[in-house]
Design an enzyme around this catalytic site. Sequence first.
Site, PDB file in Angstrom:
ATOM      1  N   GLY A 155       0.831  -1.196   0.000  1.00 57.12           N
ATOM      2  CA  GLY A 155       0.000   0.000   0.000  1.00 57.12           C
ATOM      3  C   GLY A 155       0.869   1.250   0.000  1.00 57.12           C
ATOM      4  CB  CYS A 156       0.239   4.639  -1.324  1.00 63.77           C
ATOM      5  SG  CYS A 156      -1.486   4.825  -0.799  1.00 63.77           S
ATOM      6  CE1 TYR A 157      -1.603   8.559   3.622  1.00 64.76           C
ATOM      7  CE2 TYR A 157      -3.460   7.074   3.314  1.00 64.76           C
ATOM      8  CZ  TYR A 157      -2.947   8.359   3.380  1.00 64.76           C
ATOM      9  OH  TYR A 157      -3.779   9.440   3.212  1.00 64.76           O
ATOM     10  N   PRO A 158       1.646   2.570   3.763  1.00 63.58           N
ATOM     11  CG  PRO A 158       0.537   0.543   4.115  1.00 63.58           C
ATOM     12  CD  PRO A 158       0.429   1.842   3.354  1.00 63.58           C
ATOM     13  CB  THR A 159       5.342   2.357   0.396  1.00 63.75           C
ATOM     14  OG1 THR A 159       4.753   1.190  -0.182  1.00 63.75           O
ATOM     15  CG2 THR A 159       6.703   2.603  -0.235  1.00 63.75           C
TER      16      THR A 159
END
Length: 348
Positions: A155-159
Amino acid sequence: MESPTHSADKKIKVGIIGGTGYTGGELLRLLTNHPNVTIEAVTSRKSAGVRIDTIHKHLKGFYNQAFETPDLGAIAKRCDIVFTAVPHGAAMNDVPQLLKDTLVKVVDLSADYRLPASVFEKTYALKHTDPRDVVYGLVELHPEAASETLVANPGCYPTGSNLAAAPLAAKGLIDHAIFDSKSGVSGAGIKPSDVSHYPNLAQNIEAYKLTTHRHAAEIRQELGRLQGDIGSISFTPHVIPAIRGILTTAHIFTKEKMDTDAVQAIYTEFYAPHPFVRVIDSIPMLGGVRGTNFCDIFVEVDESSNRIVVVSAIDNLVKGASGQAIQNMNLMFNLPQTTGLWTPAVNP
Ligand SMILES: NC(=O)c1ccc[n+]([C@@H]2O[C@H](COP(=O)([O-])OP(=O)(O)OC[C@H]3O[C@@H](n4cnc5c(N)ncnc54)[C@H](OP(=O)(O)O)[C@@H]3O)[C@@H](O)[C@H]2O)c1
């Protein structure tokens, strides 16, 4: 069944499912610069037969083919790799059809395979119809993804959050951590909404899902893998009036007080082998990574407490989605991970 093994002179045949969306369009944009691929099939349910550059006008002159209906079994047989760029819940229907009786590789950009099925079901309140063990394709933490057939693109936030905290977690130094993230509106996909409506978004910042955002599960999973005894992980997202980018301010509370030189050395050493993570000497900005696969990171120790502030910046559509998916593809086909992705940011 044709083998997907590639010689240097044979192009990798790429398929994209969900090609009309933002991440599908970004895959197409980035792959115009990739020397080893050819776009074999791009699907759309509602725009089948329409030229790609009619929907993605910024790609005019780069693709003269049309979207096709998602006939997944046939597309899998024509392609060496397929990117599934569809909403969560849809990918778990598509992926088993793609993998059935073929040697095709798949990188799934949705959330469907990032978490174990039991955690997914709880987090997304949705039954998982294709439970299987899949490697989490955050390249810097999971080199084993290179030898997989199916990779779950993060996911974008977790990256941004995981890259901000991984070096300290890998050393077992974290007590607890708070991630405060700000995202451009393309993170929500191409469909317009009240949030993306210009008068609501412009000159505005909205916090949302203060304690319940689903991406927290991916952050807990990955940091927990690095440090089994990690304490609480808190995550709060915001939408800001930007189109692309995620800036994360991580407040990482360590078990013991640390000094700046030691912390900077930990980050520099951890990311030395990883070309897309730049540990920089000033506070990152979205403008520094826009359009690129870089994650910029800056670290500062709060000398008055056990808090370390780490700021990370990524482009949600590139390192947070399509660029990282191509980075995974490169490694899955034994190419240098930077192939087709080595470009500076768009500035100003
Ligand atoms: N946007 C980001 O920054 C970002 C970052 C990381 C991960 N992701 C994930 O990547 C995936 C794609 O995101 P996106 O932003 O590109 O979404 P998007 O802009 O909404 O596009 C998704 C595309 O998938 C197709 N689609 C929609 N519903 C479908 C369904 N039920 N079954 C099959 N196809 C369907 C649609 O194309 P047709 O209607 O033309 O078929 C649509 O254009 C999502 O799972 C998202 O969570 C997005």
